[in-house]
Scaffold this motif. Sequence first.
Motif, PDB file in Angstrom:
ATOM      1  N   ALA C  14      13.117 -17.543 -19.234  1.00  0.00           N
ATOM      2  CA  ALA C  14      11.673 -17.723 -19.056  1.00  0.00           C
ATOM      3  C   ALA C  14      10.932 -16.841 -20.046  1.00  0.00           C
ATOM      4  O   ALA C  14      11.339 -15.709 -20.316  1.00  0.00           O
ATOM      5  N   VAL C  18       6.453 -19.344 -18.371  1.00  0.00           N
ATOM      6  CA  VAL C  18       7.042 -20.616 -18.813  1.00  0.00           C
ATOM      7  C   VAL C  18       8.551 -20.591 -18.647  1.00  0.00           C
ATOM      8  O   VAL C  18       9.241 -19.786 -19.270  1.00  0.00           O
ATOM      9  N   GLN C  19       9.064 -21.463 -17.794  1.00  0.00           N
ATOM     10  CA  GLN C  19      10.501 -21.515 -17.548  1.00  0.00           C
ATOM     11  C   GLN C  19      11.127 -22.513 -18.508  1.00  0.00           C
ATOM     12  O   GLN C  19      11.212 -23.693 -18.222  1.00  0.00           O
ATOM     13  N   ALA C  20      11.564 -21.993 -19.660  1.00  0.00           N
ATOM     14  CA  ALA C  20      12.062 -22.879 -20.720  1.00  0.00           C
ATOM     15  C   ALA C  20      13.417 -23.466 -20.364  1.00  0.00           C
ATOM     16  O   ALA C  20      13.707 -24.611 -20.683  1.00  0.00           O
ATOM     17  N   GLY C  41      10.456 -29.449 -26.214  1.00  0.00           N
ATOM     18  CA  GLY C  41      10.104 -28.905 -24.916  1.00  0.00           C
ATOM     19  C   GLY C  41      11.194 -29.041 -23.877  1.00  0.00           C
ATOM     20  O   GLY C  41      11.003 -28.679 -22.727  1.00  0.00           O
ATOM     21  N   ASP C 273       4.473 -29.442 -17.189  1.00  0.00           N
ATOM     22  CA  ASP C 273       4.137 -28.083 -17.583  1.00  0.00           C
ATOM     23  C   ASP C 273       5.209 -27.140 -17.043  1.00  0.00           C
ATOM     24  O   ASP C 273       5.384 -27.021 -15.829  1.00  0.00           O
ATOM     25  N   LEU C 274       5.918 -26.465 -17.947  1.00  0.00           N
ATOM     26  CA  LEU C 274       7.036 -25.636 -17.498  1.00  0.00           C
ATOM     27  C   LEU C 274       6.578 -24.303 -16.911  1.00  0.00           C
ATOM     28  O   LEU C 274       7.389 -23.517 -16.434  1.00  0.00           O
ATOM     29  N   ALA C 275       5.271 -24.031 -16.946  1.00  0.00           N
ATOM     30  CA  ALA C 275       4.763 -22.850 -16.252  1.00  0.00           C
ATOM     31  C   ALA C 275       4.690 -23.130 -14.748  1.00  0.00           C
ATOM     32  O   ALA C 275       4.688 -22.213 -13.942  1.00  0.00           O
TER      33      ALA C 275
END
Lengths: 291, 323, 316
Positions: C14, C18-20, C41, C273-275
């Motif tokens: 992360a 944001v959890q990538a 992404g 949205d990865l947040a």
Amino acid sequence: MSSVAEALPASRRSGALHRLMRDRMGAMGAVLVAAFVAMALFAPWLAPYDPLKLDVMHKLMPPSLAHWAGTDQLGRDTLSRLIWGARTALGVAVSSIGLAGAIGIALGLVAGYGPRWLDMALVLVLDSLSSLPMIMFALAVITVLGPGKGTLILVIVLVSIPGYARLIRAQTLTLKNADFVQAERTMGAGPGRILARHILPNVVGPLVIVLSMDVPVVIMLEAGLSYLNLGVKPPEPSWGNILYDGYTSLRSQPALVIAAGVPLVLSTIGFTFLGEGLRDALDPRLKVGPR
Amino acid sequence: MTALYELSGLSADLPLPGDLLTALLPMRKPRLNVLQDITLTLRKGETFGLVGESGSGKTTLARVMLGLAPASMGERRFQGEPLSAPGAMARLRRGTAMMFQDPVASLSPRMRVGEAITEPFAIHREGLPDRRAMAIELLARVGLPPAIAARYPHELSGGQARRVCTARALALNPALVIADEPTAGLDVSIQGEILNLMSDLKDERGVGFLIISHNLSVIRHTAERIAILYLGRLVETGPTAEVFAQPFHPYTASLIASEPNPDPRRRRADLAIRGEIPSLLRRPKGCEFHTRCPLAAPQCRTLAPTLREVAPGRSLRCHLAGP
Amino acid sequence: MTEPLLQVRDLRVAYGPVQALRGASLNARAGEVVGIVGESGCGKSTLAAALIGLPAPGATVSGEVRIGGDDLLALPEPARRRLRGERVAMIFQDPMTAFNPVLTLGDQLIDFQHRLAEPRAAKRGRARAMLARVGLPDPDLALHRYVHELSGGMRQRAAIAAALLMRPPLLVADEPTTALDVTMEAQILHLLRELRGEHQGAIVIITHHLGVVGELCDRVYVMYAGEVVEEGTVEEIYHTPRHPYTRALIACDPAHVAQGQGHLPTIPGRVPDLAAPPAGCAFAARCPLASARCATPPPRHRFGPTQVAACYAVAP
């Protein structure tokens, strides 16, 4: 898709201002600069006395309730002279830097966007101008034209132009080949429109930062030359003149020289912090040019 | 079928960076010959694909066609009128538009989208009663919500920026849009959106497109006719389906064979082409492709072939290959 | 079966909120070419950085990246540094980043062998042999060149030579052909295919290009929004994809679509949205097969010995 649009800041300019005010140093600079500008603008109302009014009965008074910053060797109120001095200092600085900036922008845009021969000719002239030793050049001009505010401004303008013009030219050269400028050309936009609407807004940002950091240099220069009696002529109040008066009366009344130094130091800090704050606030958005 | 843009025998040079002295003195300046003898006709309302690898001169060709760079030889005609005619350049600018490879970079960074896409009206002094309404209409045309008008270019996603540039290109209803790598940098799932948008606009408005790309699969899907460029020369032109089904020129054949195939069952074991595209500074003599050509014969090293029609609508520049 | 050379277990990375990467697991065996495919992404660049033990500064990392048994993420930096180069090497999209612009290629290839106690001439000989192996014409001359003097294709060949120099068992290639033209891409793919035979280790190819996967890989992991949504052999993934995202991705590829006019397929909507990632299936919002149950994490269904897909709708 549209939810993202609403979440974004409405304006970039207000975003930059917001970032500037969040930066403590930048905010402090902005406040100091605003204070000096207010002093200069409202000097007639702010100053408690006429800065030129002599009162030899009360000369070289220490700070008191009547005279917050004391009086000088002719009994003039030092605070009033400092407030009016802000007008002189900022007047010289803003007019000379503003003029030099405007000419620098014009020359830089023409050199950067115009034909190559013109660019080279301008660069030659600018390089010759900036190779002159500044103090010697200033003394020479003052010797010929005589000391005074006008001469001072002329000297500062002449020595400042090359730096500004070169900054603008370098950025214009980069932007000239940027895709968005090429795109404008394909749409049929002429050089005037491209320069005014597309290149200028993207090159003034960095210049504004440099200009604001140059203001204290000019204020110091004005004070220094006035101290040497080569700048603003007495009795017109100038921080340099006050400093000179303070120096001559240093033994009898040290308050005077201290009072003259304080605005010099504060204005230098103010403009420098503001410049650095502006740079940090604007920098992330300045990444333009061809990839 | 009427001609929209004709190029005949077009050549173009680029100035080589010289020193300060050469720029000031009026002697012959060193130049790099980029395009040679390009003869090509784009038809009204057609999508034409121009294929070439980097260094093939495809971007220079676009710039020359738009009048951004001069031609050193040959003629350019837009809608039947030579560009040398008085006022022709202004009509070219009015009737053509360019979509750049990097859409964000092609938008003025301090100009909001709404202003940027209505810029063509301002440039050509076309009165707009309501600039904002026009911006919203243009955005709607490319499938973007009105809120986008208030954004700055760096606040757009890749796909949105593409659409914005498409909206700007179409603002004045041009007859020809030149699109340089219209899908560069886009994800596969977004690529289709942009290509579909372009084909809809072509159908609805009769816009002619010149699509420049090194991506064969994109060209194959969008272009009706294609031309293949190698070291600044057209080596083959023809209807897309026919060229892909039966490429004549060995370069075209190896390009098509080089495209990686996602189907593991059709994995290639051999190598279709070896070597690299030579530098324009060292353009091979004779046929430019002979250094990499599997068919090369002695005559190819000395004699440059000409572009000849080998089948209806198909031209080829090769001594040996043919139908 | 032998222990896989590379084992990634429940890797989470992360950047702030944001959890990538959200729990990716994968492995690669010696002699195998594994493809990691996904769109921008999906977390594939983050994964690439984690595989060589170089997560971005400030990233929060958990999970395991085992290379030959050692967990790269649990090791202190000096030990990690030793593993890089010895056990794992990387090829980047832009080969310029792999080289120092002010040193000649020869100097750098010798420098890359600084851990070997050998005379300089031997290192030089090894560098020369490796450049010849990757197909640089005139390798003796190439040793004296600077990287900017090489063409894009030659640079990528030199970067491959640099990566293979210490014969690391694991080679990670991040978009190795994306910056190249079609004919150069074909040549680099061909080279990698030849090298896999000689190279005894595993190759991990990270790419967005299905063509690269089809040409090169044995097994594939399909990533979406920081998770592996499907894994299988390249044959299974291309010919019998199970996960709706894999299917959509293949359908969108213009190389897959039969030629003709008409519209190209697309995937409507966009990456979450990865947040604030969805609790259930990340693809549900764009999925034609989505239903109410997709709001909870989907099960990983197994289809045969090698294929796994994380989806409710495609039970075997």
